[in-house]
Design a protein around this motif. Structure first.
Motif, PDB file in Angstrom:
ATOM      1  N   VAL A 193      38.842  11.067 -36.629  1.00 50.40           N
ATOM      2  CA  VAL A 193      39.016  10.303 -38.108  1.00 50.40           C
ATOM      3  C   VAL A 193      38.706   9.047 -37.944  1.00 50.40           C
ATOM      4  CG1 VAL A 193      40.869  11.889 -38.640  1.00 50.40           C
ATOM      5  CG2 VAL A 193      41.515  10.283 -37.269  1.00 50.40           C
ATOM      6  N   THR A 194      38.115   8.514 -36.823  1.00 52.11           N
ATOM      7  CA  THR A 194      37.612   7.105 -36.799  1.00 52.11           C
ATOM      8  C   THR A 194      36.514   7.094 -35.936  1.00 52.11           C
ATOM      9  OG1 THR A 194      38.930   6.606 -34.809  1.00 52.11           O
ATOM     10  CG2 THR A 194      40.212   6.161 -36.748  1.00 52.11           C
ATOM     11  N   THR A 195      35.343   5.946 -36.202  1.00 48.52           N
ATOM     12  CA  THR A 195      34.303   5.701 -35.237  1.00 48.52           C
ATOM     13  C   THR A 195      34.867   5.475 -33.711  1.00 48.52           C
ATOM     14  OG1 THR A 195      34.500   3.376 -35.772  1.00 48.52           O
ATOM     15  CG2 THR A 195      32.979   4.863 -36.993  1.00 48.52           C
ATOM     16  N   ARG A 196      35.968   4.733 -33.730  1.00 48.94           N
ATOM     17  CA  ARG A 196      36.476   4.766 -32.242  1.00 48.94           C
ATOM     18  C   ARG A 196      36.515   6.123 -31.486  1.00 48.94           C
ATOM     19  NH1 ARG A 196      38.003   1.295 -28.421  1.00 48.94           N
ATOM     20  NH2 ARG A 196      37.168  -0.233 -29.759  1.00 48.94           N
ATOM     21  N   GLN A 197      37.050   7.180 -32.324  1.00 57.86           N
ATOM     22  CA  GLN A 197      37.140   8.482 -31.728  1.00 57.86           C
ATOM     23  C   GLN A 197      35.990   9.104 -31.458  1.00 57.86           C
ATOM     24  OE1 GLN A 197      39.800  10.493 -34.284  1.00 57.86           O
ATOM     25  NE2 GLN A 197      41.505  10.602 -32.666  1.00 57.86           N
ATOM     26  N   VAL A 198      34.939   8.797 -32.313  1.00 53.63           N
ATOM     27  CA  VAL A 198      33.267   9.091 -31.866  1.00 53.63           C
ATOM     28  C   VAL A 198      32.895   8.791 -30.519  1.00 53.63           C
ATOM     29  CG1 VAL A 198      31.118   8.860 -32.945  1.00 53.63           C
ATOM     30  CG2 VAL A 198      32.872   9.446 -34.302  1.00 53.63           C
ATOM     31  N   LYS A 199      33.327   7.359 -30.537  1.00 54.80           N
ATOM     32  CA  LYS A 199      32.918   6.899 -29.271  1.00 54.80           C
ATOM     33  C   LYS A 199      33.623   7.421 -27.999  1.00 54.80           C
ATOM     34  CE  LYS A 199      33.189   2.190 -27.015  1.00 54.80           C
ATOM     35  NZ  LYS A 199      34.422   2.488 -26.092  1.00 54.80           N
ATOM     36  N   ARG A 200      34.925   7.826 -27.939  1.00 51.46           N
ATOM     37  CA  ARG A 200      35.494   8.153 -26.914  1.00 51.46           C
ATOM     38  C   ARG A 200      34.853   9.570 -26.536  1.00 51.46           C
ATOM     39  NH1 ARG A 200      41.075   7.387 -25.603  1.00 51.46           N
ATOM     40  NH2 ARG A 200      40.248   8.683 -23.919  1.00 51.46           N
ATOM     41  N   VAL A 201      34.549  10.292 -27.458  1.00 48.26           N
ATOM     42  CA  VAL A 201      33.999  11.804 -27.213  1.00 48.26           C
ATOM     43  C   VAL A 201      32.925  11.809 -26.681  1.00 48.26           C
ATOM     44  CG1 VAL A 201      33.273  13.955 -28.723  1.00 48.26           C
ATOM     45  CG2 VAL A 201      35.593  12.824 -29.325  1.00 48.26           C
ATOM     46  N   LEU A 202      31.758  10.753 -27.347  1.00 47.51           N
ATOM     47  CA  LEU A 202      30.751  10.456 -26.781  1.00 47.51           C
ATOM     48  C   LEU A 202      30.654  10.231 -25.340  1.00 47.51           C
ATOM     49  CD1 LEU A 202      28.596   9.036 -29.704  1.00 47.51           C
ATOM     50  CD2 LEU A 202      28.469  11.542 -28.725  1.00 47.51           C
ATOM     51  N   GLU A 203      31.664   9.088 -25.014  1.00 46.31           N
ATOM     52  CA  GLU A 203      31.695   8.890 -23.506  1.00 46.31           C
ATOM     53  C   GLU A 203      31.969   9.944 -22.766  1.00 46.31           C
ATOM     54  OE1 GLU A 203      34.319   5.588 -24.208  1.00 46.31           O
ATOM     55  OE2 GLU A 203      32.765   3.974 -24.135  1.00 46.31           O
ATOM     56  N   LYS A 204      33.283  10.552 -23.059  1.00 48.52           N
ATOM     57  CA  LYS A 204      33.817  11.692 -22.434  1.00 48.52           C
ATOM     58  C   LYS A 204      32.707  12.955 -22.037  1.00 48.52           C
ATOM     59  CE  LYS A 204      37.026  14.199 -20.317  1.00 48.52           C
ATOM     60  NZ  LYS A 204      37.607  13.445 -19.165  1.00 48.52           N
ATOM     61  N   LEU A 205      31.634  13.121 -23.034  1.00 52.01           N
ATOM     62  CA  LEU A 205      30.682  14.040 -23.104  1.00 52.01           C
ATOM     63  C   LEU A 205      29.775  13.742 -21.816  1.00 52.01           C
ATOM     64  CD1 LEU A 205      30.021  15.445 -26.599  1.00 52.01           C
ATOM     65  CD2 LEU A 205      30.952  16.707 -24.785  1.00 52.01           C
ATOM     66  N   TYR A 206      29.435  12.512 -21.765  1.00 54.61           N
ATOM     67  CA  TYR A 206      28.343  11.908 -21.054  1.00 54.61           C
ATOM     68  C   TYR A 206      28.825  11.553 -19.593  1.00 54.61           C
ATOM     69  CZ  TYR A 206      25.948  10.740 -25.256  1.00 54.61           C
ATOM     70  OH  TYR A 206      25.158  10.937 -26.570  1.00 54.61           O
ATOM     71  N   GLU A 207      30.074  11.712 -19.547  1.00 51.57           N
ATOM     72  CA  GLU A 207      30.729  11.849 -18.028  1.00 51.57           C
ATOM     73  C   GLU A 207      30.261  13.295 -17.332  1.00 51.57           C
ATOM     74  OE1 GLU A 207      34.880  11.520 -18.067  1.00 51.57           O
ATOM     75  OE2 GLU A 207      34.771   9.454 -18.885  1.00 51.57           O
ATOM     76  N   ASN A 208      29.966  14.299 -18.237  1.00 48.77           N
ATOM     77  CA  ASN A 208      29.215  15.490 -17.588  1.00 48.77           C
ATOM     78  C   ASN A 208      27.876  15.178 -17.203  1.00 48.77           C
ATOM     79  OD1 ASN A 208      28.043  18.162 -17.886  1.00 48.77           O
ATOM     80  ND2 ASN A 208      30.081  19.047 -18.282  1.00 48.77           N
ATOM     81  N   LYS A 209      27.571  15.585 -16.102  1.00 44.54           N
ATOM     82  CA  LYS A 209      26.257  15.112 -15.413  1.00 44.54           C
ATOM     83  C   LYS A 209      25.110  16.073 -16.344  1.00 44.54           C
ATOM     84  CE  LYS A 209      26.850  15.839 -10.900  1.00 44.54           C
ATOM     85  NZ  LYS A 209      26.564  15.781  -9.615  1.00 44.54           N
ATOM     86  N   LYS A 210      25.552  17.337 -16.599  1.00 41.27           N
ATOM     87  CA  LYS A 210      24.640  18.177 -17.168  1.00 41.27           C
ATOM     88  C   LYS A 210      24.141  17.817 -18.516  1.00 41.27           C
ATOM     89  CE  LYS A 210      23.910  23.241 -18.373  1.00 41.27           C
ATOM     90  NZ  LYS A 210      24.162  24.529 -18.326  1.00 41.27           N
ATOM     91  N   ILE A 211      25.238  17.359 -19.402  1.00 38.63           N
ATOM     92  CA  ILE A 211      25.143  16.918 -20.699  1.00 38.63           C
ATOM     93  C   ILE A 211      24.443  15.538 -20.541  1.00 38.63           C
ATOM     94  CG2 ILE A 211      26.146  15.851 -22.641  1.00 38.63           C
ATOM     95  CD1 ILE A 211      28.554  18.182 -22.211  1.00 38.63           C
ATOM     96  N   ALA A 212      24.775  14.658 -19.601  1.00 37.57           N
ATOM     97  CA  ALA A 212      24.176  13.578 -19.565  1.00 37.57           C
ATOM     98  C   ALA A 212      22.591  13.701 -19.282  1.00 37.57           C
ATOM     99  CB  ALA A 212      24.675  12.482 -18.645  1.00 37.57           C
ATOM    100  N   SER A 213      22.326  14.784 -18.545  1.00 36.06           N
ATOM    101  CA  SER A 213      20.883  14.940 -18.133  1.00 36.06           C
ATOM    102  C   SER A 213      20.007  15.440 -19.268  1.00 36.06           C
ATOM    103  CB  SER A 213      20.672  15.856 -16.728  1.00 36.06           C
ATOM    104  OG  SER A 213      21.105  17.075 -17.068  1.00 36.06           O
ATOM    105  N   ALA A 214      20.609  16.007 -20.350  1.00 41.06           N
ATOM    106  CA  ALA A 214      19.948  16.600 -21.387  1.00 41.06           C
ATOM    107  C   ALA A 214      18.760  15.826 -21.965  1.00 41.06           C
ATOM    108  CB  ALA A 214      20.702  16.888 -22.514  1.00 41.06           C
ATOM    109  N   THR A 215      17.653  16.461 -22.292  1.00 43.34           N
ATOM    110  CA  THR A 215      16.501  15.576 -22.707  1.00 43.34           C
ATOM    111  C   THR A 215      16.836  15.043 -24.076  1.00 43.34           C
ATOM    112  OG1 THR A 215      15.336  17.487 -22.231  1.00 43.34           O
ATOM    113  CG2 THR A 215      14.065  16.092 -23.275  1.00 43.34           C
ATOM    114  N   HIS A 216      17.771  15.424 -24.893  1.00 39.31           N
ATOM    115  CA  HIS A 216      18.448  14.932 -26.105  1.00 39.31           C
ATOM    116  C   HIS A 216      19.600  15.476 -26.432  1.00 39.31           C
ATOM    117  CE1 HIS A 216      13.776  14.550 -27.169  1.00 39.31           C
ATOM    118  NE2 HIS A 216      13.830  15.794 -27.101  1.00 39.31           N
ATOM    119  N   ASN A 217      20.245  14.417 -26.819  1.00 39.99           N
ATOM    120  CA  ASN A 217      21.818  14.780 -27.289  1.00 39.99           C
ATOM    121  C   ASN A 217      21.820  14.293 -28.758  1.00 39.99           C
ATOM    122  OD1 ASN A 217      23.599  15.995 -25.129  1.00 39.99           O
ATOM    123  ND2 ASN A 217      23.141  13.913 -24.021  1.00 39.99           N
ATOM    124  N   ILE A 218      21.669  15.266 -29.580  1.00 41.86           N
ATOM    125  CA  ILE A 218      21.645  14.659 -31.037  1.00 41.86           C
ATOM    126  C   ILE A 218      23.059  15.011 -31.712  1.00 41.86           C
ATOM    127  CG2 ILE A 218      20.546  15.455 -33.318  1.00 41.86           C
ATOM    128  CD1 ILE A 218      18.721  17.223 -30.664  1.00 41.86           C
TER     129      ILE A 218
END
Length: 290
Positions: A193-218
């Motif tokens: 419901v806020t852009t801050r939550q968007v940022k929190r979710v992206l940061e959490k996802l990129y903590e996962n090595k497999k997701i961070a190594s993806a060629t693209h995260n759209i």
């Protein structure tokens, strides 16, 4: 006597275990079943200037009968640089036929990066391009991209700097992956419901090595602002040209709001053409329906 299938499989397991312990967090398993791995290599300095991702696929005949299939991913790596490095890797393979060579490859690449760092080469230009261009020469698709998640988060930091309160991390749902010609797509969804939550979710996802190594995260998100009765929405291609806009358009058609959808793509070395957009949208649609 030629090595048996079982012996080759054991050699691969031993090599992967060794590399994983040597390189730690820089080593990443992209797809265990397909034997796809990725390693981030840098010039060893405290603040690396030159980095490169080596992605390898180990065929059943490796190491005794077949070479690894590899991609070199770096935004600055093209033309002469690419050819010279590829030639060096081929040379190492030929000189060590039948042996496990990934460690030698990684250290050769590191040596090249250290040389670049010590030479007067200007710092790499981290402009990001997609590996697939719909019109144009399909041969010229060298993987000149690198994850730019940090840039995306910096941008969101700028957007969210006004509201400093620490928002709760929303639950994240992961969809079922779709694989086509060795490319794998997977969608992730979170209510926001806020852009801050968007940022929190992206940061959490990129903590996962497999997701961070993806060629693209759209990704794309739509947040409905009750007070203004308008939508706050944005999207990110992450190098897959026009994919973010198409994802946002899908969300508009489905009339969803207060949600962030991220689609990770791990590129497998075979061009998919327009099919890649179909897979991105199908992944997103499935996770939204779920």
């Amino acid at each position: 006597m030629a090595a048996s299938v079982t012996e080759r499989a054991q050699q691969q397991i031993d090599e992967i275990e060794a590399l994983s312990s040597i390189y730690g967090d820089d080593w990443c398993v992209v797809d265990e079943d397909e034997k796809i791995y990725c390693i981030k290599i840098s010039d060893c300095l405290a603040q690396p200037k030159w980095t490169l991702c080596l992605q390898v696929i180990l065929p059943p005949g490796y190491p005794t009968a077949e070479p690894p299939i590899y991609q070199l991913n770096a935004p600055w790596l093209r033309g002469q640089d690419y050819t010279e490095l590829a030639n060096s890797l081929e040379e190492i393979y030929v000189q060590n036929l039948g042996e496990s060579i990934l460690y030698l490859w990684v250290e050769k690449i590191r040596e090249v990066l250290v040389e670049k760092a010590q030479s007067s080469d200007p710092e790499p230009d981290i402009k990001k391009t997609t590996e697939e261009v719909d019109e144009g020469d399909e041969d010229d698709f060298l993987l000149d991209y690198q994850p730019i998640q940090e840039d995306q988060i910096k941008m969101l930091n700028y957007m969210t700097s006004e509201s400093q309160e620490d928002e709760e991390l929303p639950p994240i749902h992961h969809g079922n992956p779709i694989t086509d010609r060795r490319s794998t797509f997977q969608a992730h969804l979170a209510p926001v419901v806020t852009t801050r939550q968007v940022k929190r979710v992206l940061e959490k996802l990129y903590e996962n090595k497999k997701i961070a190594s993806a060629t693209h995260n759209i990704y794309a998100y739509r947040i409905y602002c009750e007070d203004k009765q308008t939508f706050l929405q944005d999207c990110e291609d992450d190098g897959e040209t026009a994919a973010g806009g198409r994802l946002l358009h899908l969300m508009q058609i489905l009339n969803v709001h207060n949600v962030l959808v991220v689609v990770s793509r791990w590129y497998g070395g075979i061009l998919l053409g327009p099919d890649r957009f179909k897979h991105i949208n199908n992944c997103a649609r499935n996770v939204l329906v779920e």
